[in-house]
Design a protein around this motif. Structure first.
Motif, PDB file in Angstrom:
ATOM      1  N   ARG A  18      39.646  27.461  25.620  1.00  0.00           N
ATOM      2  CA  ARG A  18      40.605  26.784  26.489  1.00  0.00           C
ATOM      3  C   ARG A  18      41.090  27.666  27.631  1.00  0.00           C
ATOM      4  N   THR A  19      41.247  28.954  27.383  1.00  0.00           N
ATOM      5  CA  THR A  19      41.831  29.804  28.415  1.00  0.00           C
ATOM      6  C   THR A  19      40.882  30.160  29.542  1.00  0.00           C
ATOM      7  N   MET A  20      39.596  30.290  29.267  1.00  0.00           N
ATOM      8  CA  MET A  20      38.693  30.803  30.291  1.00  0.00           C
ATOM      9  C   MET A  20      37.458  29.963  30.553  1.00  0.00           C
ATOM     10  N   LEU A  21      37.339  28.815  29.929  1.00  0.00           N
ATOM     11  CA  LEU A  21      36.197  27.958  30.181  1.00  0.00           C
ATOM     12  C   LEU A  21      36.259  27.298  31.550  1.00  0.00           C
ATOM     13  N   MET A  22      37.274  27.600  32.330  1.00  0.00           N
ATOM     14  CA  MET A  22      37.429  26.956  33.622  1.00  0.00           C
ATOM     15  C   MET A  22      36.389  27.416  34.623  1.00  0.00           C
ATOM     16  N   SER A  23      35.722  28.493  34.325  1.00  0.00           N
ATOM     17  CA  SER A  23      34.628  28.975  35.174  1.00  0.00           C
ATOM     18  C   SER A  23      33.314  28.617  34.507  1.00  0.00           C
ATOM     19  N   PHE A  24      32.297  28.215  35.283  1.00  0.00           N
ATOM     20  CA  PHE A  24      31.068  27.788  34.618  1.00  0.00           C
ATOM     21  C   PHE A  24      30.406  28.920  33.874  1.00  0.00           C
ATOM     22  N   LEU A 246      36.057  22.975  42.817  1.00  0.00           N
ATOM     23  CA  LEU A 246      36.144  21.529  42.637  1.00  0.00           C
ATOM     24  C   LEU A 246      35.422  21.122  41.359  1.00  0.00           C
ATOM     25  N   PHE A 247      34.265  21.722  41.147  1.00  0.00           N
ATOM     26  CA  PHE A 247      33.511  21.443  39.925  1.00  0.00           C
ATOM     27  C   PHE A 247      34.271  21.926  38.693  1.00  0.00           C
ATOM     28  N   LEU A 248      34.873  23.107  38.779  1.00  0.00           N
ATOM     29  CA  LEU A 248      35.578  23.670  37.635  1.00  0.00           C
ATOM     30  C   LEU A 248      36.726  22.785  37.174  1.00  0.00           C
ATOM     31  N   GLU A 249      37.427  22.185  38.120  1.00  0.00           N
ATOM     32  CA  GLU A 249      38.524  21.291  37.751  1.00  0.00           C
ATOM     33  C   GLU A 249      38.003  20.090  36.969  1.00  0.00           C
TER      34      GLU A 249
END
Length: 343
Positions: A18-24, A246-249
């Motif tokens: 949850r904390t760092m999956l925001m980057s592909f 934009l993709f990360l969101e």
């Protein structure tokens, strides 16, 4: 070191996912880090520990993390096809005091100057030095296995922070995880058509809302211009970073959905060969107490301030007048206890 139960391991996995999956690339990093808590499969991940090299700086900033606030900095690198250059660079900062996660993009063309330490290390390793160079080139000159000495060290100098951990992930992992979660819905902002047979890259996307599979998502985040230059980013790599964010969101929304979270542990096994990290098994339990401080609604994206400048070649040159304020706002936030006035 605190003993971690099976339930705790599952919670720990969810925390990092949850904390760092925001980057592909971070999605694979955290999956790999979480898998480190499972001793029977830990040796499948390529781990480079600081303990193996006495010349690396020893950071004790999180020595008492059970009692103190955690400010965790992780550098995440997406490498190109030949796995030498860092094509994508993110620094992820998690603040347990505020529950915030800051994801800072560092343009691959950022100009860096080799420090005396790096030059000496390159000589010891018989690696070439090109001073200055682009930060994406540093891993090619120094060697991807030596990324802590060179690229990570350069990030610490640029940002004025300590990088606690790093991960290097190849593009195959990105495609695997996007396909594994059933694709990502995104409103593609423009027509994207580009072919690079040498890299096996075939991008052909129409604008509009659609669900992207792994191959299509790779094309989206790697696209710079069409074959005929009819479409291209006006600001070069900065424009590409904006599309990546934009993709990360959109990716974050999909990953956080309950049915995807349940399936993530089953995806871990396919990702081992795509991960290189310096996180060790003994370090994992120290983060367990911070699971509940993460807030999905407190994730922010930004890009290192600067501009493209033409010198002997094009560089992205950091804005030194802004950097202290920029870093202070994102990496050094603390919760100030309220003052209670006596009556």
């Amino acid at each position: 070191m605190r003993k971690v139960s099976k339930t705790g391991k599952k919670q720990l996995m969810k925390f990092f996912l949850r904390t760092m999956l925001m980057s592909f690339v971070a999605v694979v990093l955290i999956g790999g880090i979480a898998a480190c808590t499972m001793g029977s499969i830990f040796d499948k991940i390529n781990v480079a520990s600081r303990d193996q090299d006495p010349t690396l700086p020893k950071y004790d900033r999180n020595e008492d993390v059970d009692q103190e606030a955690l400010h965790l900095n992780v550098a995440v690198f997406g490498v190109d096809k030949d796995q030498t250059r860092t094509d994508v660079i993110f620094v992820v900062h998690f603040n347990s005091e505020t529950g915030k996660t800051e994801i800072v993009s560092v343009p691959r063309d950022t100009k860096v100057t080799w420090s005396d330490y790096q030059i000496q290390k390159a000589k010891e390793l018989d690696r070439p030095v090109y001073n200055p160079c682009k930060i994406t080139e540093m891993s090619a000159y120094g060697g991807i296995d030596n990324i802590r000495y060179f690229t990570v060290s350069a990030l610490e100098d640029i940002l004025g922070i300590k990088i606690d951990h790093y991960a290097v992930v190849n593009i195959d992992a990105f495609r695997k995880i996007v396909d594994g979660i059933g694709g990502v819905e995104l409103d593609v902002p423009r027509r994207m058509k580009y072919t690079d047979r040498s890299q096996g890259l075939y991008i052909d996307l129409q604008p509009g809302l659609q669900v992207l599979n792994g191959e299509q998502a790779e094309g989206l985040v790697r696209w710079r211009h069409n074959d005929d230059y009819s479409e291209q980013y006006a600001e070069g790599d900065v424009g590409r970073i904006e599309t990546q964010q934009l993709f990360l969101e959109a990716f974050a929304k999909k990953v956080m959905s309950p049915h995807v979270l349940k399936a993530l542990p089953q995806m871990i096994n396919i990702l081992y060969s795509d991960i290189k990290t310096d996180v060790t098994l003994k370090e994992m339990p120290t983060y367990l107490g911070y699971i509940n401080t993460f807030d999905i609604n407190k994730i922010a994206f930004s890009t290192l301030p600067g501009e493209f400048v033409r010198e002997e070649k094009w560089y992205y040159v950091m804005d030194y007048d802004q950097i202290d304020t920029f870093i202070g706002e994102r990496f050094n936030e603390h919760v100030v206890a309220p003052v209670v006035l006596e009556e």
